[in-house]
Scaffold this active site. Structure first.
Site, mmCIF file in Angstrom:
data_model
loop_
_atom_site.group_PDB
_atom_site.id
_atom_site.type_symbol
_atom_site.label_atom_id
_atom_site.label_comp_id
_atom_site.label_asym_id
_atom_site.label_seq_id
_atom_site.Cartn_x
_atom_site.Cartn_y
_atom_site.Cartn_z
ATOM 1 N N ALA A 58 0.866 -1.179 0.000
ATOM 2 C CA ALA A 58 0.000 0.000 0.000
ATOM 3 C C ALA A 58 0.898 1.223 0.000
ATOM 4 C CB ALA A 58 -0.880 -0.020 1.240
ATOM 5 N N GLY B 179 0.593 -4.967 0.565
ATOM 6 C CA GLY B 179 -0.541 -4.976 -0.362
ATOM 7 C C GLY B 179 -0.164 -5.563 -1.716
ATOM 8 N N GLU C 87 -0.563 -9.149 -1.279
ATOM 9 C CA GLU C 87 -2.010 -9.395 -1.185
ATOM 10 C C GLU C 87 -2.650 -9.333 -2.576
ATOM 11 O OE1 GLU C 87 -2.338 -6.369 1.825
ATOM 12 O OE2 GLU C 87 -2.894 -7.848 3.338
ATOM 13 N N GLU D 18 4.291 -5.358 7.036
ATOM 14 C CA GLU D 18 3.519 -4.332 7.751
ATOM 15 C C GLU D 18 3.937 -4.215 9.212
ATOM 16 O OE1 GLU D 18 2.243 -6.649 5.756
ATOM 17 O OE2 GLU D 18 0.744 -5.774 4.414
HETATM 18 N N1 CAA Z 1 4.664 3.350 -0.345
HETATM 19 C C1 CAA Z 1 5.096 4.525 -0.838
HETATM 20 N N2 CAA Z 1 6.307 4.685 -1.413
HETATM 21 C C2 CAA Z 1 7.104 3.598 -1.480
HETATM 22 C C3 CAA Z 1 6.714 2.343 -0.994
HETATM 23 C C4 CAA Z 1 5.429 2.236 -0.409
HETATM 24 N N3 CAA Z 1 4.933 1.065 0.057
HETATM 25 N N4 CAA Z 1 7.718 1.462 -1.195
HETATM 26 C C5 CAA Z 1 8.705 2.148 -1.802
HETATM 27 N N5 CAA Z 1 8.346 3.431 -1.977
HETATM 28 C C6 CAA Z 1 9.118 4.494 -2.587
HETATM 29 C C7 CAA Z 1 10.253 4.945 -1.678
HETATM 30 O O1 CAA Z 1 9.771 5.862 -0.705
HETATM 31 C C8 CAA Z 1 11.202 5.555 -2.671
HETATM 32 O O2 CAA Z 1 10.736 6.844 -3.002
HETATM 33 P P1 CAA Z 1 11.785 8.091 -3.058
HETATM 34 O O3 CAA Z 1 12.757 7.708 -4.170
HETATM 35 O O4 CAA Z 1 10.912 9.244 -3.405
HETATM 36 O O5 CAA Z 1 12.442 8.153 -1.728
HETATM 37 C C9 CAA Z 1 11.031 4.691 -3.910
HETATM 38 O O6 CAA Z 1 9.779 4.010 -3.739
HETATM 39 C C10 CAA Z 1 12.119 3.624 -4.045
HETATM 40 O O7 CAA Z 1 12.191 2.911 -2.824
HETATM 41 P P2 CAA Z 1 13.548 2.731 -1.977
HETATM 42 O O8 CAA Z 1 14.470 3.864 -2.229
HETATM 43 O O9 CAA Z 1 13.167 2.449 -0.568
HETATM 44 O O10 CAA Z 1 14.140 1.430 -2.711
HETATM 45 P P3 CAA Z 1 15.052 0.312 -2.044
HETATM 46 O O11 CAA Z 1 15.452 -0.591 -3.176
HETATM 47 O O12 CAA Z 1 16.095 0.871 -1.190
HETATM 48 O O13 CAA Z 1 14.054 -0.519 -1.071
HETATM 49 C C11 CAA Z 1 12.014 -1.657 -0.485
HETATM 50 C C12 CAA Z 1 12.970 -1.212 -1.613
HETATM 51 C C13 CAA Z 1 12.706 -2.676 0.420
HETATM 52 C C14 CAA Z 1 10.802 -2.310 -1.138
HETATM 53 C C15 CAA Z 1 11.586 -0.425 0.360
HETATM 54 O O14 CAA Z 1 11.144 0.603 -0.525
HETATM 55 C C16 CAA Z 1 10.469 -0.693 1.325
HETATM 56 O O15 CAA Z 1 10.717 -1.257 2.382
HETATM 57 N N6 CAA Z 1 9.237 -0.282 0.980
HETATM 58 C C17 CAA Z 1 8.091 -0.431 1.871
HETATM 59 C C18 CAA Z 1 7.588 -1.864 1.886
HETATM 60 C C19 CAA Z 1 6.439 -1.988 2.852
HETATM 61 O O16 CAA Z 1 6.581 -1.795 4.042
HETATM 62 N N7 CAA Z 1 5.246 -2.372 2.331
HETATM 63 C C20 CAA Z 1 4.040 -2.540 3.132
HETATM 64 C C21 CAA Z 1 3.187 -1.298 3.055
HETATM 65 S S1 CAA Z 1 1.797 -1.361 4.137
HETATM 66 C C22 CAA Z 1 0.618 -2.296 3.354
HETATM 67 O O17 CAA Z 1 0.849 -2.814 2.285
HETATM 68 C C23 CAA Z 1 -0.715 -2.450 4.095
HETATM 69 C C24 CAA Z 1 -1.683 -3.429 3.504
HETATM 70 O O18 CAA Z 1 -1.663 -4.574 3.849
HETATM 71 C C25 CAA Z 1 -2.731 -3.018 2.553
#
Ligand code: CAA
Length: 257
Positions: free
Chosen positions: A65, A108, A111, A131
């Site tokens: 998400a 998500g 999911e 999450e």
């Molecule tokens: N939401 C919004 N932006 C996101 C994102 C997310 N879930 N995941 C990545 N991005 C963005 C980053 O903020 C970054 O943006 P900027 O360049 O503007 O800073 C861009 O995408 C690239 O990401 P990274 O620089 O972090 O890339 P990386 O290769 O170093 O890491 C990653 C990749 C491990 C996937 C890391 O981005 C990460 O941990 N992302 C979040 C993953 C996460 O926690 N997902 C769960 C979300 S909650 C959910 O999904 C609830 C549900 O059940 C419905």
């Protein structure tokens, strides 16, 4: 503004939908989920679309998400969150749905991948429910569909540690049915879609529903449903055509009737 969802086809019965928010690793914001559910509406209404493939990029299927959007919502905002309706729409889709996963497939994203009736992964795919690292928990099926896909122990481990699993582990656990080279993931998923599209559509629809029901029915009820669906097919032209084609050693030409 670039399109956040690319739609191609249908080509030989298969429509390909590509998530396209590379700047956010295809994080599922409301606009993307809404566009996706509208694309599924269009696919459902189109008789030439017999299967749909959803994919992302080679780097990310979807990283979850959209955290920035989520951060702006409080409990009341979550209760009225339009994304809930979009998720419900995706879950109601009535045609075969294949998810083709490369790279990050998290939260998500995982999911969404699990909404696929069939899941294909590139060997670079990483599946996870991270999450817990954000002080929250899965909210779009990650505690329910994941258990059904991989069993309680691995699902619990993924949900409580937030640690992702590899494509190979996902294959062993049954989360995906095939792993291939990342550059071939979409091609393979589309090929499976085309194979399905070549079958009788009523048989596909009822068989899909019967397999889906296996997850939420007890065995006796599931077997009854299967028997009824099997019996209904006896009334179709396609069944007659399929059996006759076999007997006459020719390829069947299904009409969908
Ligand atoms: N939401 C919004 N932006 C996101 C994102 C997310 N879930 N995941 C990545 N991005 C963005 C980053 O903020 C970054 O943006 P900027 O360049 O503007 O800073 C861009 O995408 C690239 O990401 P990274 O620089 O972090 O890339 P990386 O290769 O170093 O890491 C990653 C990749 C491990 C996937 C890391 O981005 C990460 O941990 N992302 C979040 C993953 C996460 O926690 N997902 C769960 C979300 S909650 C959910 O999904 C609830 C549900 O059940 C419905």
């Amino acid at each position: 503004m670039p399109q956040i969802l690319l739609s191609h086809g249908p080509d030989q019965g298969v429509r390909l939908l590509t998530l396209n928010r590379p700047e956010a690793l295809n994080a599922l914001n409301t606009a993307l989920l809404e566009t996706l559910s509208e694309a599924l509406d269009a696919a459902e209404a189109d008789p030439d679309t017999r299967a749909v493939v959803i994919t992302g990029s080679e780097r990310a299927f979807a990283a979850g998400a959209d955290i920035n959007e989520m951060a702006a919502r409080d409990t009341v905002g979550m209760l009225t969150d339009p994304r809930v309706q979009h998720w419900a729409r995706i879950a109601r889709f009535t045609k075969p749905l294949i998810t083709a996963v490369n790279g990050f497939c998290l939260g998500g994203g995982c999911e969404l991948a699990m909404h696929g009736d069939i899941r294909i992964a590139g060997h670079n795919a990483r599946f996870g429910q991270p999450e817990i690292n954000l002080g929250i928990m899965p909210g779009a099926g990650g505690t329910q569909r994941l258990v059904r896909a991989v069993g309680q122990s691995l699902a619990m481990q993924m949900v409580l540690t937030g640690e992702p699993i590899s494509a190979q582990r996902a294959l062993e656990a049954g989360l995906v049915s095939e792993v291939c080279q990342p550059e071939l993931t979409v091609e393979r998923a589309v090929a499976i879609g085309r194979t399905i599209a070549s079958k009788g559509p009523i048989a596909v629809q009822l068989a899909r529903e019967a397999v889906q029901r296996a997850e939420d029915m007890d065995l006796a009820a599931g077997l009854r449903f299967e028997r009824h669906a099997f019996t209904i097919l006896a009334a179709t032209d396609d069944r007659r055509e399929g059996l006759e084609a076999f007997q006459n050693k020719r390829k069947p030409a299904f009409s969908g009737r």
